[in-house]
Write a protein that holds these residues in place. Structure first.
Motif, PDB file in Angstrom:
ATOM      1  N   SER A   1       2.600  -2.613   4.024  1.00  0.00           N
ATOM      2  CA  SER A   1       2.684  -1.101   3.583  1.00  0.00           C
ATOM      3  C   SER A   1       2.386  -0.968   2.287  1.00  0.00           C
ATOM      4  O   SER A   1       2.948  -1.056   1.358  1.00  0.00           O
TER       5      SER A   1
ATOM      6  N   SER B   1       2.484   1.914  -0.562  1.00  0.00           N
ATOM      7  CA  SER B   1       2.416   3.991  -0.903  1.00  0.00           C
ATOM      8  C   SER B   1       2.315   4.332  -2.872  1.00  0.00           C
ATOM      9  O   SER B   1       2.438   2.794  -3.164  1.00  0.00           O
TER      10      SER B   1
ATOM     11  N   LEU C   1      -6.708   6.265  -0.127  1.00  0.00           N
ATOM     12  CA  LEU C   1      -6.603   4.959   1.450  1.00  0.00           C
ATOM     13  C   LEU C   1      -6.775   5.851   2.584  1.00  0.00           C
ATOM     14  O   LEU C   1      -6.916   6.691   2.535  1.00  0.00           O
TER      15      LEU C   1
ATOM     16  N   THR D   1      -2.380   2.806   5.508  1.00  0.00           N
ATOM     17  CA  THR D   1      -1.651   2.299   4.906  1.00  0.00           C
ATOM     18  C   THR D   1      -1.093   1.312   5.147  1.00  0.00           C
ATOM     19  O   THR D   1       0.027   0.971   4.743  1.00  0.00           O
ATOM     20  N   GLN D   2      -1.658   0.944   6.424  1.00  0.00           N
ATOM     21  CA  GLN D   2      -0.758  -0.062   6.775  1.00  0.00           C
ATOM     22  C   GLN D   2      -0.989  -1.357   7.231  1.00  0.00           C
ATOM     23  O   GLN D   2      -2.522  -0.977   7.826  1.00  0.00           O
TER      24      GLN D   2
END
Length: 160
Positions: free
Chosen positions: A15, A17, A37, A40-41
Motif C-alpha cells: 500500500s 500513501s 497516484l 494506491t495498492q
C-alpha cells in the motif's frame, strides 16, 4: 528467496500513501504536481516452486497359486533440486494383510532430479472365489514436497 521449506504460495499486499514530491516544495514550484497516484495498492504472489507428490492407484489379477506383485507408482510433479522423502505403508480395506497381501512399510526417497519411485507389495494367490478386493498404499511424513495425493487404492481382481 530460495529456502528449504515446503510452503504454499504467499501473497503480499503493498500500500502506498502520503506520496510527496522533492524535499523542497520551492524546488518544484508552487503549482507543479510531482506525482499522481492512480492505484494506491498492489498485490504480488510469491509462487512456491516445491514439487507435489502423489501416489497412483494400482491393479493386479490375483492368480491361483504363488505370489503376484502389485506396484504403486509415486511421482513428483516436477524434479526437485533437493531430496524428497516420505514413508509408505499399506492399510486394509476389503483385502486383509496376511491373508490377501503382505503388509509393507518402507521409506521412499527421491534424489535431486528424480521424478518417479515405485513400491511393490506381494499379493497372495489362492483358488478361493472372493470377488474383487482392495487395500491402500498411504504416504506420510513427506519432506521436501507438498502432498497432492496421500492415499492410493490397490485393486486385486479375483480370477476364480
Amino acid at each position: 528467496m530460495q529456502d528449504r521449506k515446503s510452503e504454499k504460495n504467499e501473497t503480499v499486499v503493498l500500500s502506498l500513501s502520503n506520496v510527496g514530491g522533492p524535499a523542497s516544495a520551492a524546488a518544484a514550484g508552487p503549482t507543479t504536481p510531482t506525482a499522481v497516484l492512480v492505484r494506491t495498492q498492489g498485490t504480488a504472489t510469491i509462487l512456491d516452486d516445491d514439487p507435489k507428490i502423489r501416489i497412483v492407484n494400482a491393479r493386479v489379477v490375483e492368480g491361483d497359486a504363488g505370489v503376484r506383485k502389485v506396484t504403486f507408482r509415486i511421482t513428483l510433479t516436477h524434479a526437485s533440486p533437493r531430496p524428497v522423502t516420505a514413508r509408505f505403508a499399506t492399510a486394509d480395506d476389503s483385502a486383509r494383510a496376511g491373508s490377501d497381501y503382505v503388509a509393507r512399510r518402507s521409506s521412499v526417497r527421491f534424489r535431486p532430479g528424480q521424478r518417479t519411485q515405485t513400491v511393490t507389495v506381494r499379493i497372495k494367490s489362492d483358488r478361493t472365489h472372493e470377488g474383487t478386493e482392495r487395500f491402500f498404499g498411504k504416504l506420510s511424513r513427506v519432506r521436501g514436497a507438498l502432498v497432492a495425493d496421500r492415499k492410493a487404492t490397490a485393486t486385486i481382481v479375483d480370477n476364480d
